[in-house]
Design a protein around this motif. Sequence first.
Motif, PDB file in Angstrom:
ATOM      1  N   VAL A   1       0.871  -1.174   0.000  1.00 55.43           N
ATOM      2  CA  VAL A   1       0.000   0.000   0.000  1.00 55.43           C
ATOM      3  C   VAL A   1       0.905   1.219   0.000  1.00 55.43           C
ATOM      4  O   VAL A   1       1.471   1.600   1.022  1.00 55.43           O
ATOM      5  N   GLY A   2       1.096   1.824  -1.162  1.00 58.46           N
ATOM      6  CA  GLY A   2       2.028   2.924  -1.283  1.00 58.46           C
ATOM      7  C   GLY A   2       3.432   2.416  -1.578  1.00 58.46           C
ATOM      8  O   GLY A   2       3.682   1.217  -1.792  1.00 58.46           O
ATOM      9  N   SER A   3       4.380   3.343  -1.546  1.00 64.19           N
ATOM     10  CA  SER A   3       5.766   2.988  -1.858  1.00 64.19           C
ATOM     11  C   SER A   3       6.524   2.404  -0.668  1.00 64.19           C
ATOM     12  O   SER A   3       7.506   1.690  -0.860  1.00 64.19           O
ATOM     13  N   GLU A   4       6.086   2.691   0.521  1.00 66.52           N
ATOM     14  CA  GLU A   4       6.788   2.211   1.707  1.00 66.52           C
ATOM     15  C   GLU A   4       6.307   0.807   2.082  1.00 66.52           C
ATOM     16  O   GLU A   4       5.096   0.574   2.241  1.00 66.52           O
ATOM     17  N   PRO A   5       7.198  -0.173   2.214  1.00 66.42           N
ATOM     18  CA  PRO A   5       6.783  -1.542   2.573  1.00 66.42           C
ATOM     19  C   PRO A   5       6.318  -1.633   4.021  1.00 66.42           C
ATOM     20  O   PRO A   5       6.668  -0.801   4.865  1.00 66.42           O
ATOM     21  N   ARG A   6       5.546  -2.663   4.298  1.00 63.59           N
ATOM     22  CA  ARG A   6       5.053  -2.941   5.651  1.00 63.59           C
ATOM     23  C   ARG A   6       5.752  -4.189   6.167  1.00 63.59           C
ATOM     24  O   ARG A   6       5.802  -5.211   5.484  1.00 63.59           O
ATOM     25  N   GLU A   7       6.265  -4.084   7.380  1.00 58.77           N
ATOM     26  CA  GLU A   7       7.024  -5.178   7.984  1.00 58.77           C
ATOM     27  C   GLU A   7       6.555  -5.393   9.417  1.00 58.77           C
ATOM     28  O   GLU A   7       6.171  -4.445  10.109  1.00 58.77           O
ATOM     29  N   ILE A   8       6.641  -6.652   9.843  1.00 57.93           N
ATOM     30  CA  ILE A   8       6.250  -7.029  11.202  1.00 57.93           C
ATOM     31  C   ILE A   8       7.366  -7.902  11.776  1.00 57.93           C
ATOM     32  O   ILE A   8       7.854  -8.814  11.105  1.00 57.93           O
ATOM     33  N   ILE A   9       7.756  -7.619  13.017  1.00 58.92           N
ATOM     34  CA  ILE A   9       8.813  -8.377  13.698  1.00 58.92           C
ATOM     35  C   ILE A   9       8.205  -8.976  14.966  1.00 58.92           C
ATOM     36  O   ILE A   9       7.719  -8.249  15.834  1.00 58.92           O
ATOM     37  N   PHE A  10       8.243 -10.299  15.035  1.00 64.96           N
ATOM     38  CA  PHE A  10       7.721 -11.029  16.203  1.00 64.96           C
ATOM     39  C   PHE A  10       8.898 -11.512  17.047  1.00 64.96           C
ATOM     40  O   PHE A  10       9.845 -12.095  16.517  1.00 64.96           O
ATOM     41  N   PHE A  11       8.803 -11.296  18.346  1.00 60.92           N
ATOM     42  CA  PHE A  11       9.816 -11.757  19.289  1.00 60.92           C
ATOM     43  C   PHE A  11       9.221 -12.891  20.135  1.00 60.92           C
ATOM     44  O   PHE A  11       8.042 -12.844  20.504  1.00 60.92           O
ATOM     45  N   ARG A  12      10.065 -13.888  20.424  1.00 63.93           N
ATOM     46  CA  ARG A  12       9.583 -15.016  21.217  1.00 63.93           C
ATOM     47  C   ARG A  12       9.123 -14.579  22.607  1.00 63.93           C
ATOM     48  O   ARG A  12       8.290 -15.253  23.233  1.00 63.93           O
ATOM     49  N   GLU A  13       9.647 -13.473  23.113  1.00 61.71           N
ATOM     50  CA  GLU A  13       9.293 -13.012  24.452  1.00 61.71           C
ATOM     51  C   GLU A  13       7.895 -12.433  24.540  1.00 61.71           C
ATOM     52  O   GLU A  13       7.528 -11.833  25.549  1.00 61.71           O
TER      53      GLU A  13
ATOM     54  N   VAL B   1       5.538  -7.889  19.638  1.00 62.92           N
ATOM     55  CA  VAL B   1       5.455  -7.748  18.190  1.00 62.92           C
ATOM     56  C   VAL B   1       5.541  -6.264  17.854  1.00 62.92           C
ATOM     57  O   VAL B   1       4.953  -5.426  18.545  1.00 62.92           O
ATOM     58  N   VAL B   2       6.295  -5.930  16.809  1.00 60.83           N
ATOM     59  CA  VAL B   2       6.515  -4.545  16.386  1.00 60.83           C
ATOM     60  C   VAL B   2       6.081  -4.409  14.936  1.00 60.83           C
ATOM     61  O   VAL B   2       6.489  -5.196  14.073  1.00 60.83           O
ATOM     62  N   PHE B   3       5.245  -3.413  14.660  1.00 65.12           N
ATOM     63  CA  PHE B   3       4.715  -3.159  13.320  1.00 65.12           C
ATOM     64  C   PHE B   3       5.398  -1.922  12.744  1.00 65.12           C
ATOM     65  O   PHE B   3       5.500  -0.890  13.401  1.00 65.12           O
ATOM     66  N   TRP B   4       5.821  -2.039  11.486  1.00 59.48           N
ATOM     67  CA  TRP B   4       6.432  -0.927  10.761  1.00 59.48           C
ATOM     68  C   TRP B   4       5.534  -0.559   9.582  1.00 59.48           C
ATOM     69  O   TRP B   4       5.264  -1.391   8.717  1.00 59.48           O
ATOM     70  N   ASN B   5       5.056   0.693   9.593  1.00 53.36           N
ATOM     71  CA  ASN B   5       4.193   1.237   8.545  1.00 53.36           C
ATOM     72  C   ASN B   5       2.880   0.460   8.452  1.00 53.36           C
ATOM     73  O   ASN B   5       2.355   0.240   7.358  1.00 53.36           O
ATOM     74  N   CYS B   6       2.356   0.040   9.572  1.00 59.02           N
ATOM     75  CA  CYS B   6       1.064  -0.641   9.622  1.00 59.02           C
ATOM     76  C   CYS B   6       0.062   0.233  10.366  1.00 59.02           C
ATOM     77  O   CYS B   6       0.413   0.895  11.342  1.00 59.02           O
ATOM     78  N   THR B   7      -1.161   0.202   9.894  1.00 56.35           N
ATOM     79  CA  THR B   7      -2.201   0.960  10.561  1.00 56.35           C
ATOM     80  C   THR B   7      -2.636   0.242  11.831  1.00 56.35           C
ATOM     81  O   THR B   7      -2.320  -0.933  12.061  1.00 56.35           O
ATOM     82  N   GLU B   8      -3.375   0.954  12.643  1.00 59.59           N
ATOM     83  CA  GLU B   8      -3.864   0.354  13.887  1.00 59.59           C
ATOM     84  C   GLU B   8      -4.853  -0.769  13.610  1.00 59.59           C
ATOM     85  O   GLU B   8      -4.895  -1.764  14.355  1.00 59.59           O
ATOM     86  N   LEU B   9      -5.640  -0.642  12.529  1.00 61.43           N
ATOM     87  CA  LEU B   9      -6.577  -1.703  12.174  1.00 61.43           C
ATOM     88  C   LEU B   9      -5.852  -2.973  11.758  1.00 61.43           C
ATOM     89  O   LEU B   9      -6.211  -4.083  12.174  1.00 61.43           O
ATOM     90  N   GLU B  10      -4.811  -2.841  10.947  1.00 61.28           N
ATOM     91  CA  GLU B  10      -4.033  -4.013  10.540  1.00 61.28           C
ATOM     92  C   GLU B  10      -3.335  -4.640  11.748  1.00 61.28           C
ATOM     93  O   GLU B  10      -3.262  -5.877  11.856  1.00 61.28           O
ATOM     94  N   ALA B  11      -2.839  -3.819  12.640  1.00 61.85           N
ATOM     95  CA  ALA B  11      -2.175  -4.353  13.829  1.00 61.85           C
ATOM     96  C   ALA B  11      -3.155  -5.141  14.704  1.00 61.85           C
ATOM     97  O   ALA B  11      -2.817  -6.219  15.218  1.00 61.85           O
ATOM     98  N   SER B  12      -4.380  -4.637  14.849  1.00 63.45           N
ATOM     99  CA  SER B  12      -5.373  -5.368  15.645  1.00 63.45           C
ATOM    100  C   SER B  12      -5.744  -6.695  15.003  1.00 63.45           C
ATOM    101  O   SER B  12      -5.952  -7.700  15.703  1.00 63.45           O
TER     102      SER B  12
END
Length: 376
Positions: free
Chosen positions: A139-151, A154-165
């Motif tokens: 969605v747009g030129s900037e990619p969306r990335e998600i990083i999950f930690f075993r602990e 989870v960290v969202f990069w360029n994600c909306t609050e709706l997508e994060a939920s």
Amino acid sequence: MTVYLSRIVYSTVRSASMRCFNVPEQFLPQLNLYSKKNSFLCLPCIIKTRNYSTGDVRSPVVLENPSIPLKKKILYKKASLDELTNKEGHYLSLAYVTANSYDLKGLKEALVEQKLYEPATLQAQEVGDVVIANAVYSVGSEPREIIFFREGAVVFWNCTELEASNVLELVRKFEIDSYPRDVIEKEREIMTYSYQPNAKKCYLQESGFVLVPEKDNLLEKFAFSHAMAQSARLGAWEARLEALAAAVRRHSLLMQRDGIAHIQHKEVVRKLGELFSLRHQLNVESDLLDTPDFYWEQEQLERIYSTTVAYFTIPRRTRVLNERLSHCVELLQLLSQWASDRHHVRLEWMIIVLIMVEVCFELLHFFERYRTEQIA
């Protein structure tokens, strides 16, 4: 008599003249003249002068080296989502902590089956206990990335609050020891990131991250995300300690009002076990007290991680949390000892009552035998 008075006056004037005076330079001629006129007394007149300046007072650091900038301390304040989404050219970064840990293997398989995200690696470097997912549809030129930690973070990069939920709903199936939903929403961390055309390396600037344009910044994003996840985890533990401290406060108020008669030893031991478990997670299982091993050979990443950790005031918050834990543990241990003593006293009184009952029965039997012998 006159001789004694003259000696007293002489000693007084001599002691006064031995004192040190701080006077300006314009009064020196008069003082020198006064000293010459009274030279017959042979009194040493010691005068210290101090030069006064009418100019502006400047800092010694500025006078010695004007090129040294003054260090400005950045104070961390949890940002609001409405304040950061209105910045032009800035993208959103969200960090959540939802559980004590994740089942990363099952989570990775679920992301692949969903066909919305595909796994990624950190520049051919396998980092354990981490799953990185890139959005398949852009969605747009900037990619969306998600990083999950075993602990459990989870960290969202360029994600909306709706997508994060939506992603958090998917992650809920793979959570171990989930946290309450209100704690998840309250303790999330919100930051922004942007690209600077002249930036040669990534760094932290006020309430946002600065990335290098036209470069793979995945390792730097991982370092920023790790620090944000640490802050969110620490916030969840702080919220858990607040709930435990409220229970300890109720016990202490009950002790002040009714003593220890209504304090259950089992409940005190259970709360004490929860506090010890929280302390173990904070000081043993987590790496909040030291820099993780992954950054030891990555100087640039270690700098980014350490700077972000300092921005979130994680060392100070960890120290304060440990101090509060120690205080609650000491109070509960005191309550547990009192409850144990009360239980021991109750057992002793029960033994005393049983002995008294046995003595009464023996006296009764003795009285019956005595009456039988009297009748016979």
